[in-house]
Every structure is written in structure tokens, then in C-alpha cells.
Design an enzyme around this catalytic site. Structure first.
Site, PDB file in Angstrom:
ATOM      1  N   HIS A  82      40.431  37.144  19.032  1.00  0.00           N
ATOM      2  CA  HIS A  82      39.838  38.377  19.557  1.00  0.00           C
ATOM      3  C   HIS A  82      40.059  39.520  18.585  1.00  0.00           C
ATOM      4  O   HIS A  82      41.163  39.735  18.100  1.00  0.00           O
ATOM      5  CB  HIS A  82      40.474  38.732  20.907  1.00  0.00           C
ATOM      6  CG  HIS A  82      39.830  39.914  21.555  1.00  0.00           C
ATOM      7  ND1 HIS A  82      38.714  39.804  22.354  1.00  0.00           N
ATOM      8  CD2 HIS A  82      40.115  41.229  21.484  1.00  0.00           C
ATOM      9  CE1 HIS A  82      38.351  41.010  22.760  1.00  0.00           C
ATOM     10  NE2 HIS A  82      39.172  41.885  22.247  1.00  0.00           N
ATOM     11  N   ASP A 161      39.232  45.277  35.011  1.00  0.00           N
ATOM     12  CA  ASP A 161      39.003  45.838  33.678  1.00  0.00           C
ATOM     13  C   ASP A 161      37.594  46.412  33.567  1.00  0.00           C
ATOM     14  O   ASP A 161      37.382  47.414  32.893  1.00  0.00           O
ATOM     15  CB  ASP A 161      39.234  44.792  32.584  1.00  0.00           C
ATOM     16  CG  ASP A 161      38.984  45.381  31.198  1.00  0.00           C
ATOM     17  OD1 ASP A 161      39.741  46.292  30.812  1.00  0.00           O
ATOM     18  OD2 ASP A 161      38.025  44.971  30.525  1.00  0.00           O
ATOM     19  N   ARG A 168      37.188  54.680  31.572  1.00  0.00           N
ATOM     20  CA  ARG A 168      37.852  55.163  30.356  1.00  0.00           C
ATOM     21  C   ARG A 168      36.836  55.635  29.328  1.00  0.00           C
ATOM     22  O   ARG A 168      37.037  56.649  28.653  1.00  0.00           O
ATOM     23  CB  ARG A 168      38.720  54.050  29.752  1.00  0.00           C
ATOM     24  CG  ARG A 168      39.986  53.786  30.554  1.00  0.00           C
ATOM     25  CD  ARG A 168      40.619  52.487  30.110  1.00  0.00           C
ATOM     26  NE  ARG A 168      40.969  52.516  28.692  1.00  0.00           N
ATOM     27  CZ  ARG A 168      41.030  51.435  27.919  1.00  0.00           C
ATOM     28  NH1 ARG A 168      40.783  50.235  28.422  1.00  0.00           N
ATOM     29  NH2 ARG A 168      41.347  51.536  26.658  1.00  0.00           N
ATOM     30  N   SER A 183      43.920  45.861  28.773  1.00  0.00           N
ATOM     31  CA  SER A 183      42.501  45.525  28.866  1.00  0.00           C
ATOM     32  C   SER A 183      42.205  44.244  28.080  1.00  0.00           C
ATOM     33  O   SER A 183      41.580  43.298  28.588  1.00  0.00           O
ATOM     34  CB  SER A 183      41.674  46.694  28.329  1.00  0.00           C
ATOM     35  OG  SER A 183      40.333  46.331  28.140  1.00  0.00           O
ATOM     36  N   LYS A 187      41.997  39.995  29.741  1.00  0.00           N
ATOM     37  CA  LYS A 187      40.788  39.158  29.597  1.00  0.00           C
ATOM     38  C   LYS A 187      41.104  37.851  28.869  1.00  0.00           C
ATOM     39  O   LYS A 187      40.543  36.804  29.184  1.00  0.00           O
ATOM     40  CB  LYS A 187      39.692  39.952  28.874  1.00  0.00           C
ATOM     41  CG  LYS A 187      39.064  41.012  29.770  1.00  0.00           C
ATOM     42  CD  LYS A 187      38.043  41.873  29.045  1.00  0.00           C
ATOM     43  CE  LYS A 187      38.700  42.873  28.138  1.00  0.00           C
ATOM     44  NZ  LYS A 187      37.822  43.948  27.639  1.00  0.00           N
TER      45      LYS A 187
HETATM   46  N1  URA Z   1      38.464  46.375  23.740  1.00  0.00           N
HETATM   47  C1  URA Z   1      38.757  46.113  25.032  1.00  0.00           C
HETATM   48  O1  URA Z   1      38.363  45.088  25.557  1.00  0.00           O
HETATM   49  N2  URA Z   1      39.476  46.997  25.722  1.00  0.00           N
HETATM   50  C2  URA Z   1      39.940  48.130  25.192  1.00  0.00           C
HETATM   51  O2  URA Z   1      40.596  48.883  25.873  1.00  0.00           O
HETATM   52  C3  URA Z   1      39.628  48.400  23.844  1.00  0.00           C
HETATM   53  C4  URA Z   1      38.891  47.493  23.143  1.00  0.00           C
END
Ligand code: URA
Ligand code: CA
Length: 441
Positions: A82, A161, A168, A183, A187
Site C-alpha cells: 500500500h 473509514d 476529513r 485509516s 483497511k
Molecule cells: N490514504 C488513506 O487511505 N487514508 C488516509 O488518511 C490518507 C491516505
């Protein structure tokens, strides 16, 4: 529980309990807490922070706010990677097929472009016919059959999220270490991979601008992931300029195919190999970085990597012949060079500005409902440290019409600082972060 009391506590910089965190995360997921109260709490967290225990509890609560994808039926140790978001950063499309070609299952849920950064799903969708909205069953079947799948998040993955991120984005609370870490890691935990390599970008074009802040984010995420029983590590990599030369959806797919065909050297391939090597190591498929990189290069040079990409594209409904003939990808009608105004050395690049220029051409969205133009973007023809002569091309734009080509050319020229002093090329990898500590390079 009472939301006003929770906000009040965080306003006074006090730590929230696990019960309080689980309660508001559930409320964010099921819609029972109004946006204005969630937004107020997010700002209080942004301003007053969270301690280590709170950040862990927030991450776990968000991961469990929806389905947890169960990959235990897959053979071996499924791995994922990621990135915190880059420009010209198409490492996934290179390393996922290479890692799969080395026998390690790659089960990856990717995201869409956000702000000035590109997203793997948008890039993949530039391949005619390709679908990224697979069910969990189809996802598992594909990983079992061909070793690799890259899809969008399944619908009920970390729903808290989705709510919090959307808030946000519009309340200036993205840049908070506990909120970013929770966040991303929530995931990753929910999408089920056992091993995860994080690519934490640093520099002007990244979420975190300094190396130290990026290392701190990487450490926080790695710690949470390892505490939750996953194998997780991070590389802190540079975003002082676009990683690859191609910026734009079909253009980045083309660059990935070129790389897998042995036609691309340089930073994009190098970082892809570094990240891919760590994926092999997390999956116990290599003993050290040199051994892992050799395995990946063998997969590349034998064509087995490109074969995996071809198989993945076919399995997801796309045109696999793109891998042999990149002109089958969408092509922009207007292709123009952007000449440098002065001679000198490339000193610096405004990576955010370059990403925004691609977005303005139609390669990204400014509002959620914008439709992406898969063909547009540009190819950088220089890197930091290069010498360039007046009139030489800084970049080549691929545009829908003359007016956007013109505007993009002017934007790119503003983003590339050319000066008389010699400049050193950017360092690609700044640090390696594991559960055991930080290695600064
Ligand atoms: N990518 C995400 O999935 N969440 C964040 O808070 C910042 C970047
Ligand atoms: Ca499930």
C-alpha cells in the site's frame, strides 16, 4: 455514551477509552452520529492527537466496523502493498505481477486517485473492458487461479473509514498522524492479507513533508499491524518528483507494461523491485533482499511477470492484447512537447503542482462525480539533476484539445525549476521501518 462528552474530553486533550472509541466508530459506520459531531471530534483529534493505545483501538475499531475478508483458504501467505499516495507512482502494476510470478499470492485492494495523487483503480480502468468491482468470492477465485488480483474495496470494508475520510477531506483534518495511520491500517487489516509492505511517501508531494514525520507515520502503522498479528514493514520513499516518467492513467499502464517488457530502467523499476523484494520476504519466499530482487528480475526477464499481468487483465474482463500492443490503450488526440524556457540544471520539482496539472487535464477528479479521461496526462522528459538546454522538451503532454495542452504545458513549466547550479539526483529510499526498528539510509 454521549458524543458531547467524548468531544469535550478530546478538546481537553484527554485520552479516550477503548469503549468510547468503539462507540463513536460504530456511530460513524451506521450513521447514528451526525456529521457535525464527528467533524468536531476529528478536529479535536487533529489538534490534540492520540496516544499509542488510542491509535491502536481506533484502528481495530475501524477495521471491525465492517466485513473482514478471509483469505485463509488461499495457499501460501497472501501479500499486499500500500502506498500513501504518489504521482507517476505505478509500482503496483509492476510488482503485483512480478511477485505473483514468483509464486506468492497477491491479493490487493486498491484505491482511486485522491487530490493530486493517482489511484491504481483509475489506471486499471483505462484498460478497455477491465473491471475492478469483483465480489469477495471472485477475488479469492482469481487469486487462487492465477495468483494475482487487484480490485476495489469490497462494499462493506471499513465503512467507518468511508464516513470519517469523507469528512476529513472537507474539514482540513487529513493531515493527522493517528487519523492517517488508522485509516490506512484498518483497511489493510480488513482486506485480509497476511503480509503488507507499506510505501510511505515523503517530500513536498507526500502526505508527510519531512523524512522524520514520514518515519513516524511508518513506525506507527507497522507497530499497529504487527500488534494485530500481521507481517508488516514499510519503506519511506521519495516524492520530491514523480517516480516514473508517465503521469496519467493509460500512460502509467503503458509505462508498467514497458517495464515488464524490459523497456524501462530507473527509479520506477528500482522502487518496484525494492517493494516487491520485501513482499517476497514477508511471504518467506526469499531469504534476503538480493535473493528476492534476483527472483523478481528473473520473472521480468523471462516474461513471466508480463504473463501474470496479461492473465490478470483477461480475468478481470480487460483486453489482454494491450500487453503486446500498447497502442490499444486509449490515446489522446493532441500530443505536444513542452520546451524549456532556459538552459541549466533541473533543481527542483513541484510534485503537487504536476499532479494537479494532470488532474486539471482530466486525469483526476476535482469533485467526486467528475469522469476521468483515461488517455490524458504527460510524460516527463527530465529528472532532478539533469542538464537541459533552452528549447529542449521538459515534458510531452497528451491532451484532449489544444487549449488544455497549452494550459498543461504552462503549468508543467512552472513546476520544473531550472537553474545554473548543478543539482544532485533525489535519493529514492530514505528509510526501512520494521517491527524491530528504523534503518535510515
Ligand atoms: N490514504 C488513506 O487511505 N487514508 C488516509 O488518511 C490518507 C491516505
Ligand atoms: Ca467476509
Amino acid at each position: 455514551m454521549n458524543m458531547v462528552e467524548i468531544i469535550e474530553k478530546k478538546k481537553l486533550a484527554q485520552a479516550l477509552t477503548r469503549e468510547e472509541i468503539e462507540w463513536f466508530v460504530q456511530g460513524a459506520a451506521n450513521g447514528s452520529i451526525p456529521d457535525y459531531q464527528l467533524a468536531a471530534l476529528l478536529m479535536a483529534i487533529r489538534l490534540n492527537g492520540m496516544n499509542r493505545e488510542e491509535t491502536v483501538q481506533l484502528t481495530l475499531a475501524m477495521a471491525h466496523s465492517g466485513d473482514i475478508c478471509d483469505l485463509s483458504a488461499l495457499p501460501g501467505i497472501p501479500v499486499d502493498k500500500h502506498s500513501t499516495g504518489g504521482v507517476g507512482d505505478t509500482t503496483t502494476l509492476i510488482l503485483a505481477p512480478l511477485v505473483a510470478a514468483c509464486g506468492v499470492p497477491v491479493a490487493k485492494m486498491s484505491g482511486r486517485g485522491l487530490g493530486h495523487t493517482g489511484g491504481t483503480l483509475d489506471k486499471l480502468e483505462s484498460i478497455p473492458g477491465l473491471r475492478v468491482d469483483l465480489s469477495e468470492e471472485a477475488f479469492l477465485r482469481q487469486v487462487r487461479d492465477i495468483g494475482v488480483a487487484v480490485i476495489g474495496q469490497t462494499k462493506n470494508l471499513a465503512p467507518a473509514d468511508k464516513t470519517l475520510y469523507a469528512l476529513r477531506d472537507v474539514t482540513a483534518t487529513v493531515d493527522s498522524l493517528p487519523l492517517i495511520a488508522s485509516s490506512i491500517v484498518s483497511k489493510k487489516l480488513a482486506s485480509g492479507a497476511q503480509g503488507v509492505v507499506l510505501d510511505v511517501k515523503t517530500g513536498a508531494g507526500a502526505l508527510m513533508h519531512t523524512t522524520e514525520a514520514s518515519i513516524e507515520l511508518a513506525q506507527t502503522m507497522v507497530r499497529i499491524g504487527c500488534d494485530a498479528g500481521r507481517r508488516m514493514m514499510a519503506l519511506v520513499t521519495d516524492m520530491g518528483e514523480p517516480l516514473g516518467s508517465h503521469v496519467g492513467n493509460a500512460l502509467e499502464v503503458k509505462e508498467a507494461i514497458d517495464a515488464l517488457s524490459g523497456r524501462v530502467q530507473g527509479p520506477l523499476l528500482e522502487v518496484s523491485l525494492e517493494l516487491g523484494a520485501r513482499m517476497l520476504m514477508l511471504a518467506d519466499a526469499a531469504t534476503n533482499v538480493a535473493d528476492a530482487k534476483q527472483k523478481l528480475m528473473d520473472a521480468l526477464e523471462s516474461g513471466r511477470g508480463l504473463d501474470r499481468l496479461r492473465a490478470m487483465i483477461a480475468a478481470q474482463g480487460g483486453d489482454p492484447a494491450c500487453c503486446d500492443d500498447v497502442t490499444r490503450l486509449p490515446q489522446a488526440p493532441v500530443v505536444r512537447d513542452v520546451p524549456a524556457a532556459t538552459s541549466g540544471y533541473v533543481q527542483q520539482m513541484d510534485t503537487v503542482g504536476l499532479g494537479s496539472a494532470a488532474q486539471a487535464m482530466g486525469a483526476g477528479r476535482r469533485v467526486k462525480t467528475d469522469v476521468i479521461d483515461p488517455a490524458v496526462g504527460f510524460v516527463m522528459r527530465c529528472r532532478i539533476g539533469d542538464r537541459i538546454a533552452a528549447g529542449e522538451a521538459l515534458a510531452t503532454v497528451h491532451a484532449r484539445d489544444e487549449a488544455t495542452a497549452q494550459a498543461a504545458g504552462e503549468a508543467i513549466r512552472r513546476c520544473v525549476a531550472v537553474g545554473v547550479q548543478k543539482a544532485a539526483p533525489c535519493k529514492l529510499i530514505h528509510a526501512i521501518v520494521t517491527h524491530d526498528g528504523v534503518e535510515r539510509l
